[in-house]
Motif scaffolding. Structure first.
Motif, mmCIF file in Angstrom:
data_model
loop_
_atom_site.group_PDB
_atom_site.id
_atom_site.type_symbol
_atom_site.label_atom_id
_atom_site.label_comp_id
_atom_site.label_asym_id
_atom_site.label_seq_id
_atom_site.Cartn_x
_atom_site.Cartn_y
_atom_site.Cartn_z
ATOM 1 N N SER A 1 1.778 -5.125 -9.505
ATOM 2 C CA SER A 1 1.458 -6.535 -9.291
ATOM 3 C C SER A 1 -0.030 -6.695 -8.961
ATOM 4 C CB SER A 1 2.306 -7.106 -8.153
ATOM 5 O OG SER A 1 1.929 -6.523 -6.929
ATOM 6 N N GLY A 2 -0.518 -7.903 -9.170
ATOM 7 C CA GLY A 2 -1.920 -8.215 -8.894
ATOM 8 C C GLY A 2 -2.270 -8.042 -7.425
ATOM 9 N N GLU A 3 -1.342 -8.395 -6.539
ATOM 10 C CA GLU A 3 -1.600 -8.263 -5.102
ATOM 11 C C GLU A 3 -1.783 -6.794 -4.723
ATOM 12 O OE1 GLU A 3 1.553 -9.902 -6.022
ATOM 13 O OE2 GLU A 3 0.355 -11.701 -6.310
ATOM 14 N N THR A 4 -0.935 -5.936 -5.265
ATOM 15 C CA THR A 4 -1.032 -4.504 -4.964
ATOM 16 C C THR A 4 -2.346 -3.942 -5.505
ATOM 17 O OG1 THR A 4 1.374 -4.328 -5.063
ATOM 18 C CG2 THR A 4 0.145 -2.283 -5.189
ATOM 19 N N LYS A 5 -2.748 -4.386 -6.688
ATOM 20 C CA LYS A 5 -4.020 -3.932 -7.251
ATOM 21 C C LYS A 5 -5.178 -4.334 -6.345
ATOM 22 C CE LYS A 5 -2.702 -3.931 -12.126
ATOM 23 N NZ LYS A 5 -2.940 -4.532 -13.454
ATOM 24 N N GLN A 6 -5.129 -5.551 -5.800
ATOM 25 C CA GLN A 6 -6.194 -6.007 -4.896
ATOM 26 C C GLN A 6 -6.255 -5.154 -3.633
ATOM 27 O OE1 GLN A 6 -8.700 -8.028 -5.274
ATOM 28 N NE2 GLN A 6 -8.059 -8.391 -7.374
ATOM 29 N N VAL A 7 -5.085 -4.799 -3.090
ATOM 30 C CA VAL A 7 -5.045 -3.946 -1.898
ATOM 31 C C VAL A 7 -5.689 -2.594 -2.198
ATOM 32 C CG1 VAL A 7 -3.482 -2.670 -0.356
ATOM 33 C CG2 VAL A 7 -3.029 -5.065 -0.877
#
Length: 186
Positions: free
Chosen positions: A73-79
């Protein structure tokens, strides 16, 4: 030392350290990919790192845009990116590729802590089969072996036309079988 000399020395070190390692891939002399985790692992991801001209004085470009990472997911990539950026800031001015790769391997669980695999939606038909599977069934064509293709070509005149009377044996066989059946019934 100039940036190019530092890059050359780090490149030699990376090649010797990761020689034969299937997780490391050198795209070019300034671009690399490193897989964190095993292929089958749902929490595995690939880091794309590219060096700018002035690396290691400036930060490398880190990306998670590889196709392999589409399930993240995009959120995990940002983390992941934000945590890696912290490591980059701490190591700025030194050769940091090995440090980044090893840090990511050691902290894979923490990086992927909130990971929920992205699932692509597939339409379902009324009979319980998915649209994707029924489309695959329709698209599948019969594959001929080389020998079968050769036999077909040998029967034609190499323009795709069958020679006149090519199936006369089948016609005679059919007629003779039918005549035998008719004479026995009389």
């Amino acid at each position: 030392m100039t940036a190019n000399e530092d890059q050359e020395m780090e490149l030699e070190a990376l090649r010797s350290i990761y020689e034969g390692d299937e997780c490391f891939k050198e795209i070019s002399s300034i671009s690399f990919q490193f897989r964190i985790g095993e292929l089958e692992d749902t929490k595995a991801f690939i880091l794309d790192i590219t060096w700018p001209e002035t690396y290691p004085e400036t930060a490398p470009h880190i990306s998670l845009d590889a196709f392999f990472n589409n399930r993240i997911s995009g959120e995990t990539k940002q983390v992941i990116l934000s945590m890696l950026e912290e490591q980059v800031e701490a190591n700025l001015g030194t050769a940091m590729m090995y440090t980044l790769f090893e840090w990511a391997k050691e902290n894979q669980e923490a990086l992927m802590e909130n990971h929920k695999p992205v699932v692509t939606a597939v339409a379902s038909s009324g009979d319980g089969t998915t649209a994707a599977s029924s489309a695959k069934k329709r698209e599948k064509k019969e594959q001929l072996t080389k020998a079968q293709k050769r036999r077909i070509i040998n029967r034609t005149d190499h323009k795709g036309e069958l020679p006149r009377g090519w199936n006369w044996v089948d016609v005679i066989k059919h007629v003779s079988e039918n005549d035998l059946l008719n004479t026995n019934n009389c």
